[in-house]
Each structure stands twice: as structure tokens, then as C-alpha cells.
Scaffold this motif. Structure first.
Motif, PDB file in Angstrom:
ATOM      1  N   TYR A 149      41.606  34.577  56.285  1.00  0.00           N
ATOM      2  CA  TYR A 149      41.936  35.590  55.498  1.00  0.00           C
ATOM      3  C   TYR A 149      40.057  36.184  55.242  1.00  0.00           C
ATOM      4  O   TYR A 149      39.281  34.614  54.664  1.00  0.00           O
ATOM      5  N   TYR A 150      39.572  37.082  54.626  1.00  0.00           N
ATOM      6  CA  TYR A 150      38.403  36.925  54.550  1.00  0.00           C
ATOM      7  C   TYR A 150      38.807  38.265  52.913  1.00  0.00           C
ATOM      8  O   TYR A 150      39.148  39.550  53.341  1.00  0.00           O
ATOM      9  N   LEU A 151      38.388  37.830  52.020  1.00  0.00           N
ATOM     10  CA  LEU A 151      38.565  38.879  49.730  1.00  0.00           C
ATOM     11  C   LEU A 151      36.587  39.170  50.675  1.00  0.00           C
ATOM     12  O   LEU A 151      35.617  38.511  50.054  1.00  0.00           O
ATOM     13  N   ASP A 152      36.955  40.541  50.638  1.00  0.00           N
ATOM     14  CA  ASP A 152      35.480  41.360  50.347  1.00  0.00           C
ATOM     15  C   ASP A 152      35.414  42.066  48.542  1.00  0.00           C
ATOM     16  O   ASP A 152      36.305  42.662  48.362  1.00  0.00           O
ATOM     17  N   ILE A 153      34.870  41.834  48.575  1.00  0.00           N
ATOM     18  CA  ILE A 153      34.284  42.664  46.785  1.00  0.00           C
ATOM     19  C   ILE A 153      33.293  43.216  47.397  1.00  0.00           C
ATOM     20  O   ILE A 153      32.185  43.050  48.007  1.00  0.00           O
ATOM     21  N   GLY A 154      32.833  44.529  46.087  1.00  0.00           N
ATOM     22  CA  GLY A 154      31.615  45.506  46.392  1.00  0.00           C
ATOM     23  C   GLY A 154      30.752  44.763  45.164  1.00  0.00           C
ATOM     24  O   GLY A 154      31.289  43.672  44.723  1.00  0.00           O
ATOM     25  N   PRO A 206      43.191  36.035  64.106  1.00  0.00           N
ATOM     26  CA  PRO A 206      42.078  37.627  63.969  1.00  0.00           C
ATOM     27  C   PRO A 206      41.863  37.109  62.477  1.00  0.00           C
ATOM     28  O   PRO A 206      42.341  36.313  61.499  1.00  0.00           O
ATOM     29  N   TRP A 207      41.092  37.541  62.101  1.00  0.00           N
ATOM     30  CA  TRP A 207      40.770  37.963  60.733  1.00  0.00           C
ATOM     31  C   TRP A 207      41.334  38.815  59.677  1.00  0.00           C
ATOM     32  O   TRP A 207      41.672  39.630  60.425  1.00  0.00           O
ATOM     33  N   ILE A 208      42.117  38.608  58.487  1.00  0.00           N
ATOM     34  CA  ILE A 208      42.506  38.865  58.056  1.00  0.00           C
ATOM     35  C   ILE A 208      41.859  39.722  57.137  1.00  0.00           C
ATOM     36  O   ILE A 208      41.123  38.987  56.200  1.00  0.00           O
ATOM     37  N   VAL A 209      41.603  40.698  56.389  1.00  0.00           N
ATOM     38  CA  VAL A 209      40.428  41.319  55.809  1.00  0.00           C
ATOM     39  C   VAL A 209      40.967  42.167  54.073  1.00  0.00           C
ATOM     40  O   VAL A 209      42.053  42.256  54.462  1.00  0.00           O
ATOM     41  N   LYS A 215      41.811  41.965  41.587  1.00  0.00           N
ATOM     42  CA  LYS A 215      42.256  40.576  41.703  1.00  0.00           C
ATOM     43  C   LYS A 215      43.352  40.337  41.362  1.00  0.00           C
ATOM     44  O   LYS A 215      44.392  39.723  42.818  1.00  0.00           O
ATOM     45  N   ARG A 216      44.835  41.256  41.221  1.00  0.00           N
ATOM     46  CA  ARG A 216      46.020  40.958  41.309  1.00  0.00           C
ATOM     47  C   ARG A 216      46.402  41.806  42.375  1.00  0.00           C
ATOM     48  O   ARG A 216      47.630  41.526  42.674  1.00  0.00           O
ATOM     49  N   VAL A 217      46.315  42.863  42.415  1.00  0.00           N
ATOM     50  CA  VAL A 217      46.159  43.733  43.812  1.00  0.00           C
ATOM     51  C   VAL A 217      46.422  42.811  44.984  1.00  0.00           C
ATOM     52  O   VAL A 217      47.516  43.128  46.121  1.00  0.00           O
ATOM     53  N   ALA A 218      45.045  42.446  45.046  1.00  0.00           N
ATOM     54  CA  ALA A 218      45.022  41.250  46.180  1.00  0.00           C
ATOM     55  C   ALA A 218      45.580  39.903  46.093  1.00  0.00           C
ATOM     56  O   ALA A 218      45.953  39.903  47.127  1.00  0.00           O
ATOM     57  N   ARG A 219      46.148  39.475  44.780  1.00  0.00           N
ATOM     58  CA  ARG A 219      46.764  38.564  45.027  1.00  0.00           C
ATOM     59  C   ARG A 219      47.759  38.751  45.889  1.00  0.00           C
ATOM     60  O   ARG A 219      48.609  38.024  46.120  1.00  0.00           O
ATOM     61  N   LEU A 220      48.669  39.763  45.481  1.00  0.00           N
ATOM     62  CA  LEU A 220      50.075  40.202  45.716  1.00  0.00           C
ATOM     63  C   LEU A 220      50.087  40.261  47.363  1.00  0.00           C
ATOM     64  O   LEU A 220      50.890  39.584  47.414  1.00  0.00           O
ATOM     65  N   ASN A 221      48.939  41.210  47.869  1.00  0.00           N
ATOM     66  CA  ASN A 221      49.731  41.783  49.079  1.00  0.00           C
ATOM     67  C   ASN A 221      49.052  40.379  49.911  1.00  0.00           C
ATOM     68  O   ASN A 221      49.148  40.192  50.834  1.00  0.00           O
ATOM     69  N   VAL A 222      47.743  39.495  49.366  1.00  0.00           N
ATOM     70  CA  VAL A 222      47.997  38.194  50.631  1.00  0.00           C
ATOM     71  C   VAL A 222      49.179  37.390  50.422  1.00  0.00           C
ATOM     72  O   VAL A 222      49.756  37.353  51.702  1.00  0.00           O
ATOM     73  N   ILE A 223      49.387  37.305  49.843  1.00  0.00           N
ATOM     74  CA  ILE A 223      51.480  37.134  49.527  1.00  0.00           C
ATOM     75  C   ILE A 223      52.452  37.587  50.346  1.00  0.00           C
ATOM     76  O   ILE A 223      52.835  37.182  51.418  1.00  0.00           O
ATOM     77  N   ARG A 224      51.922  38.699  49.990  1.00  0.00           N
ATOM     78  CA  ARG A 224      53.265  39.834  51.255  1.00  0.00           C
ATOM     79  C   ARG A 224      52.803  39.339  52.380  1.00  0.00           C
ATOM     80  O   ARG A 224      53.359  39.151  52.832  1.00  0.00           O
ATOM     81  N   VAL A 241      56.240  43.264  52.857  1.00  0.00           N
ATOM     82  CA  VAL A 241      55.015  44.712  53.484  1.00  0.00           C
ATOM     83  C   VAL A 241      53.634  44.690  52.173  1.00  0.00           C
ATOM     84  O   VAL A 241      53.696  45.342  51.150  1.00  0.00           O
ATOM     85  N   PRO A 242      53.513  43.958  53.108  1.00  0.00           N
ATOM     86  CA  PRO A 242      51.462  44.493  52.166  1.00  0.00           C
ATOM     87  C   PRO A 242      51.202  46.494  52.710  1.00  0.00           C
ATOM     88  O   PRO A 242      51.602  46.263  52.717  1.00  0.00           O
ATOM     89  N   ASP A 243      50.237  45.928  51.688  1.00  0.00           N
ATOM     90  CA  ASP A 243      49.725  47.307  51.534  1.00  0.00           C
ATOM     91  C   ASP A 243      48.695  47.744  52.762  1.00  0.00           C
ATOM     92  O   ASP A 243      47.548  46.663  52.280  1.00  0.00           O
ATOM     93  N   ALA A 244      48.431  48.340  53.427  1.00  0.00           N
ATOM     94  CA  ALA A 244      47.626  48.423  54.572  1.00  0.00           C
ATOM     95  C   ALA A 244      46.658  49.246  54.415  1.00  0.00           C
ATOM     96  O   ALA A 244      45.305  48.949  54.768  1.00  0.00           O
ATOM     97  N   ASN A 245      46.221  49.561  52.759  1.00  0.00           N
ATOM     98  CA  ASN A 245      44.546  49.927  52.605  1.00  0.00           C
ATOM     99  C   ASN A 245      43.988  48.869  52.068  1.00  0.00           C
ATOM    100  O   ASN A 245      43.271  49.532  51.255  1.00  0.00           O
ATOM    101  N   VAL A 246      45.182  47.900  50.981  1.00  0.00           N
ATOM    102  CA  VAL A 246      44.231  46.402  50.879  1.00  0.00           C
ATOM    103  C   VAL A 246      44.029  45.284  51.840  1.00  0.00           C
ATOM    104  O   VAL A 246      43.041  44.956  51.413  1.00  0.00           O
ATOM    105  N   ILE A 247      45.043  45.281  52.553  1.00  0.00           N
ATOM    106  CA  ILE A 247      44.734  43.773  53.446  1.00  0.00           C
ATOM    107  C   ILE A 247      45.766  44.467  55.034  1.00  0.00           C
ATOM    108  O   ILE A 247      46.015  45.089  54.998  1.00  0.00           O
ATOM    109  N   PHE A 248      44.496  44.423  55.969  1.00  0.00           N
ATOM    110  CA  PHE A 248      44.460  44.423  57.034  1.00  0.00           C
ATOM    111  C   PHE A 248      44.007  43.213  57.766  1.00  0.00           C
ATOM    112  O   PHE A 248      42.533  43.155  57.810  1.00  0.00           O
TER     113      PHE A 248
END
Length: 262
Positions: A149-154, A206-209, A215-224, A241-248
Motif C-alpha cells: 500500500y502506498y498512502l498518497d497525500i498532497g 501490484p502497488w495499491i495506491v 485520514k478516516r476515509v483512507a483507513r476505512l478503505n484500506v481495511i475494506r 467493497v473499497p471505494d475505487a475513487n480512494v483506493i486502486f
């Protein structure tokens, strides 16, 4: 107006906690499955400084069995480490049967911090990029399931989080000399990230971005995403079922489409 805003914030937090609890229950089910069948699971977390690796890992392992769960966060390499095969210091921490191991930064340090801060030579860097995929293929061949997992922030979000670390006495342990120059080298980290993802994402590892500005949305979607990839018969598939707009799963098209922070 302030009371309404505070009420909404409290409601959002309560909703987040409820969702997190549901997902953590599913993680316990998955761990029972891993233990029962003797699986070996290795989860790597990479990302910029203050991208949320610590918090995400904390929520994943919070209710898992400590006997079969290990978090690995290695410090600065010793002289012996620097004189050894690069991957050697990581090998003793790999999972055995029934174990789940989470790396808070991993061998990909060489493709990120070491590259940007010039802690390694160009030759060492290129050798790593050539060797890491075969190394991971060898681990997978031995029965280890690898998730990266690669956690990406601006840049703006990173600046806010680094300031929070500096000002919060309870977060002082997180600060480091690297933090102080993280923003200065933001573009350099972006370039290193893009090259790392392109060169080291393979069909079997593969890398999962994760877009981690929230933070909260990211945590929930990594677990999903974990629930989906480590599925077991007892898992509630509706929660995996992760959100494809958050994690892919990384694809070069994502970089071209501007889905990665620049």
C-alpha cells in the motif's frame, strides 16, 4: 452555528467509529482463517512523511491477536546492515505460517527516502529496482502473500500534518530530521514515487495506491481492501467493497490522469 458544526462533527465521528468497528470485526474473522489454514501474510505500508501509515496500521491491528500479528518499523541501518545484502535486514522479520506482519516502511525505503535524500548511490538504487520484483516473486513462491500500500497525500495536507506533529506534545516522537525537509523535497518525492510505482508494480505484487488526504476515509478503505484481498468464507462481502475513487491498483494511466498528488 458553532453548536451545529460541533454536532455534525460528533455525528461524523460516531459514524466513523461504528464503521471502523464493523470492519475490525471482519478483520478478526480473516485472522482466524489465516491461523486455521497456516497462511503467511505480509503487508507493506509506504508513503510520504505524515501520510497516515501509523494510524492506519494501528486501526488494523487494534483487535487482532498479538501472538500472530507483528508490526515491523526498522530504524536507521547499522554499519553491519550497510555492509550486508540490502534485503538481509528485512528477511528475519518475514511471516511464518499463521502470521500477519505489517511493515511500517519496508525495503522500499531505498526507492523513496534513500533516493531523495541521497543516502544511497545511483548504482545501489538501480540495483534495488532491478532486484526487488524477483525478490518478491521468490517470497510469493514460498507461500507469502504480499500486499503493498502506498498512502498518497498532497503538499498542503502534508504541511498541515507536519505542523500538527511539531506543535502537539503527544506527537513529538514522530518528528525527525527528515520531516524538516519533507516539504522542501516534495517534488523529488513525487518523482521517486512515480518511478517506484512504475518499476516495481507487478501482476503478482501490484502497488495499491490510497488517496489519503482524509485520514478516516483512507483507513476505512484500506481495511475494506484488505478484507477483499484476504477474503475468507466468514467475511461479510458487503463490507469488503473499497471505494475505487480512494483506493486502486496502480496503473500508469492513473499518474497520467492526475490521480496522484503532485
Amino acid at each position: 452555528m458553532a453548536k451545529k458544526a460541533k454536532s455534525r462533527s460528533s455525528e461524523d465521528h460516531a459514524k466513523y467509529k461504528a464503521l471502523l468497528h464493523e470492519l475490525q470485526v471482519e478483520l478478526v474473522k480473516v485472522q482466524r482463517h489465516i491461523i486455521k489454514h497456516g497462511h503467511k501474510v505480509l503487508i507493506l505500508f509506504e508513503g510520504r512523511d505524515a501520510s497516515g501509515k501509523d494510524g492506519t496500521i494501528k486501526r488494523i491491528v487494534q483487535h487482532l491477536s498479538p501472538r500472530e500479528t507483528r508490526v515491523v518499523a526498522l530504524g536507521k541501518p547499522s554499519d553491519r546492515d550497510r555492509a550486508s545484502w540490502y534485503f538481509q535486514r528485512y528477511v528475519p522479520h518475514l511471516p511464518s505460517a499463521q502470521e500477519s506482519v505489517l511493515f511500517n516502511r519496508s525495503w522500499y525505503n531505498r526507492a523513496g527516502v534513500e533516493r531523495v535524500m541521497e543516502f544511497c548511490t545511483d548504482r545501489e538504487y538501480e540495483s534495488f529496482l532491478e532486484e526487488v520484483v524477483p525478490f518478491e516473486q521468490m517470497l510469493i513462491g514460498s507461500g507469502i502473500q504480499i500486499l503493498k500500500y502506498y498512502l498518497d497525500i498532497g503538499k498542503k495536507e502534508q504541511k498541515n500534518r507536519l505542523r500538527s506533529r511539531r506543535d502537539d506534545p503527544l506527537k513529538q516522537w514522530k518528528t525527525s530530521p527528515i520531516d524538516k525537509v519533507a516539504l522542501k523535497h516534495f517534488e523529488g518525492y513525487s518523482e521517486a514515487r512515480d518511478r517506484m510505482l512504475a518499476r516495481t508494480s507487478s501482476p503478482i505484487s501490484p502497488w495499491i495506491v490510497v488517496r489519503a488526504d482524509d485520514k478516516r476515509v483512507a483507513r476505512l478503505n484500506v481495511i475494506r481492501d484488505l478484507l477483499a484481498r484476504l477474503a475468507c468464507p466468514e467475511t461479510n462481502e458487503h463490507l469488503a467493497v473499497p471505494d475505487a475513487n480512494v483506493i486502486f491498483t496502480y496503473d500508469e494511466a492513473h499518474a497520467k490522469a492526475g490521480l496522484l498528488a503532485t
